[in-house]
Design a protein around this motif. Structure first.
Motif, mmCIF file in Angstrom:
data_model
loop_
_atom_site.group_PDB
_atom_site.id
_atom_site.type_symbol
_atom_site.label_atom_id
_atom_site.label_comp_id
_atom_site.label_asym_id
_atom_site.label_seq_id
_atom_site.Cartn_x
_atom_site.Cartn_y
_atom_site.Cartn_z
ATOM 1 N N LEU A 1 11.711 -4.179 -1.128
ATOM 2 C CA LEU A 1 11.781 -4.487 0.302
ATOM 3 C C LEU A 1 12.836 -5.553 0.593
ATOM 4 O O LEU A 1 13.490 -5.518 1.630
ATOM 5 N N ASP A 2 12.986 -6.494 -0.321
ATOM 6 C CA ASP A 2 13.959 -7.578 -0.149
ATOM 7 C C ASP A 2 15.296 -7.268 -0.818
ATOM 8 O O ASP A 2 16.089 -8.177 -1.079
ATOM 9 N N SER A 3 15.563 -5.984 -1.076
ATOM 10 C CA SER A 3 16.787 -5.600 -1.790
ATOM 11 C C SER A 3 18.047 -6.081 -1.086
ATOM 12 O O SER A 3 19.038 -6.385 -1.743
ATOM 13 N N TYR A 4 18.005 -6.188 0.237
ATOM 14 C CA TYR A 4 19.183 -6.659 0.969
ATOM 15 C C TYR A 4 19.564 -8.081 0.558
ATOM 16 O O TYR A 4 20.736 -8.445 0.613
ATOM 17 N N LYS A 5 18.586 -8.868 0.108
ATOM 18 C CA LYS A 5 18.876 -10.225 -0.371
ATOM 19 C C LYS A 5 19.128 -10.234 -1.880
ATOM 20 O O LYS A 5 20.032 -10.890 -2.362
ATOM 21 N N ILE A 6 18.286 -9.504 -2.622
ATOM 22 C CA ILE A 6 18.291 -9.579 -4.088
ATOM 23 C C ILE A 6 19.449 -8.813 -4.734
ATOM 24 O O ILE A 6 20.108 -9.327 -5.632
ATOM 25 N N PHE A 7 19.710 -7.582 -4.295
ATOM 26 C CA PHE A 7 20.675 -6.732 -4.998
ATOM 27 C C PHE A 7 22.089 -7.318 -5.074
ATOM 28 O O PHE A 7 22.681 -7.323 -6.152
ATOM 29 N N PRO A 8 22.669 -7.818 -3.978
ATOM 30 C CA PRO A 8 24.031 -8.371 -4.104
ATOM 31 C C PRO A 8 24.095 -9.586 -5.038
ATOM 32 O O PRO A 8 25.087 -9.794 -5.736
ATOM 33 N N GLU A 9 23.018 -10.371 -5.074
ATOM 34 C CA GLU A 9 22.967 -11.548 -5.937
ATOM 35 C C GLU A 9 22.746 -11.149 -7.400
ATOM 36 O O GLU A 9 23.424 -11.626 -8.305
ATOM 37 N N ASP B 1 14.771 -6.021 10.823
ATOM 38 C CA ASP B 1 14.627 -7.110 9.858
ATOM 39 C C ASP B 1 15.084 -6.723 8.450
ATOM 40 O O ASP B 1 14.970 -7.498 7.519
ATOM 41 N N GLY B 2 15.546 -5.484 8.303
ATOM 42 C CA GLY B 2 16.051 -5.054 7.001
ATOM 43 C C GLY B 2 15.025 -4.442 6.087
ATOM 44 O O GLY B 2 15.364 -3.933 5.023
ATOM 45 N N LYS B 3 13.745 -4.477 6.502
ATOM 46 C CA LYS B 3 12.715 -3.924 5.609
ATOM 47 C C LYS B 3 11.570 -3.224 6.338
ATOM 48 O O LYS B 3 10.566 -2.915 5.729
ATOM 49 N N SER B 4 11.745 -2.947 7.614
ATOM 50 C CA SER B 4 10.712 -2.213 8.346
ATOM 51 C C SER B 4 11.336 -1.000 9.034
ATOM 52 O O SER B 4 12.553 -0.932 9.183
ATOM 53 N N PRO B 5 10.507 -0.025 9.426
ATOM 54 C CA PRO B 5 11.035 1.184 10.053
ATOM 55 C C PRO B 5 11.957 0.864 11.240
ATOM 56 O O PRO B 5 11.671 -0.029 12.033
ATOM 57 N N GLY B 6 13.048 1.610 11.302
ATOM 58 C CA GLY B 6 14.035 1.397 12.354
ATOM 59 C C GLY B 6 15.155 0.461 11.947
ATOM 60 O O GLY B 6 16.196 0.427 12.598
ATOM 61 N N SER B 7 14.949 -0.300 10.879
ATOM 62 C CA SER B 7 15.993 -1.205 10.415
ATOM 63 C C SER B 7 17.189 -0.396 9.903
ATOM 64 O O SER B 7 17.028 0.666 9.309
ATOM 65 N N VAL B 8 18.381 -0.927 10.157
ATOM 66 C CA VAL B 8 19.608 -0.300 9.679
ATOM 67 C C VAL B 8 20.347 -1.322 8.826
ATOM 68 O O VAL B 8 20.548 -2.467 9.252
ATOM 69 N N ARG B 9 20.743 -0.884 7.620
ATOM 70 C CA ARG B 9 21.443 -1.762 6.684
ATOM 71 C C ARG B 9 22.792 -1.151 6.333
ATOM 72 O O ARG B 9 22.901 0.065 6.137
ATOM 73 N N LEU B 10 23.802 -2.005 6.250
ATOM 74 C CA LEU B 10 25.124 -1.582 5.811
ATOM 75 C C LEU B 10 25.294 -2.051 4.372
ATOM 76 O O LEU B 10 25.342 -3.250 4.105
ATOM 77 N N LYS C 1 25.593 3.446 5.339
ATOM 78 C CA LYS C 1 24.709 2.867 6.337
ATOM 79 C C LYS C 1 23.384 3.599 6.201
ATOM 80 O O LYS C 1 23.334 4.828 6.246
ATOM 81 N N GLU C 2 22.318 2.828 5.979
ATOM 82 C CA GLU C 2 20.990 3.396 5.738
ATOM 83 C C GLU C 2 20.026 2.979 6.843
ATOM 84 O O GLU C 2 20.015 1.815 7.256
ATOM 85 N N LYS C 3 19.212 3.932 7.274
ATOM 86 C CA LYS C 3 18.168 3.630 8.253
ATOM 87 C C LYS C 3 16.815 3.805 7.578
ATOM 88 O O LYS C 3 16.535 4.853 6.996
ATOM 89 N N ILE C 4 16.007 2.760 7.637
ATOM 90 C CA ILE C 4 14.661 2.841 7.068
ATOM 91 C C ILE C 4 13.792 3.662 8.025
ATOM 92 O O ILE C 4 13.681 3.344 9.206
ATOM 93 N N GLU C 5 13.227 4.741 7.490
ATOM 94 C CA GLU C 5 12.430 5.660 8.306
ATOM 95 C C GLU C 5 10.948 5.274 8.295
ATOM 96 O O GLU C 5 10.323 5.213 9.343
ATOM 97 N N THR C 6 10.406 5.060 7.087
ATOM 98 C CA THR C 6 8.981 4.726 6.968
ATOM 99 C C THR C 6 8.786 3.660 5.898
ATOM 100 O O THR C 6 9.548 3.590 4.930
#
Length: 152
Positions: free
Chosen positions: A25-33, A48-57, A71-76
């Motif tokens: 869930l916190d991959s947006y913080k952990i993976f680049p580091e 917020d990067g970890k709930s449905p509807g969130s979009v991450r680049l 670009k990824e959209k969290i669905e569920t």
């Protein structure tokens, strides 16, 4: 028109399921580091990067084949069952696959976890190869995340 396809893989890890799930869930913080050789950055564009509807680049590190960003959209997100689905909505992947939807699930497995990853896709062209490269990338990332969490 190319027929839809599906790939699935299961990865055994030594990490506690709750810890592994939280890290996903916190991959947006952990993976680049933790994996600068794979991820340049993961920027939250919506939500917020970890709930449905969130979009991450997701910007991938230089040297990875085929894609530089997606670009990824969290669905569920199902906290109780530790599952999430996301769709790739932009980036180079879209030129190869009309649709690309992935699911990750973390299941208790003894002292560790069983990470189940799958993707459903529709090829843009008949001769486009299956996304085996992305399956291999997921497997390697899950193994490396497990090692990272065991050291933390």
């Amino acid at each position: 028109m190319a027929a839809p396809g599906k790939l699935e893989v299961e990865v055994e890890t030594q990490s506690n399921p709750d810890k592994f799930w939280t890290a996903l869930l916190d991959s947006y913080k952990i993976f680049p580091e933790a994996f600068p050789d794979k991820f340049k950055s993961i920027e939250i564009l919506e939500g917020d990067g970890k709930s449905p509807g969130s979009v991450r680049l997701v910007k991938y590190a230089e040297g990875l084949p085929l894609i530089t960003m997606s670009k990824e959209k969290i669905e569920t997100v199902d906290e109780a069952n530790k599952t999430m689905t996301y769709s790739v909505i932009d980036g180079e992947l879209i030129s190869f696959y009309k649709t690309f939807k992935a699911q990750a699930a973390v299941v208790p497995n003894g002292e560790g976890s069983l990470v189940k990853w799958s993707c459903e896709f529709e090829k843009a062209q008949e001769d486009t190869p299956n996304p085996d490269l992305f399956k291999e990338f997921a497997v390697k990332t899950f193994h490396e995340l497990d090692a990272y969490l065991l050291k933390a």
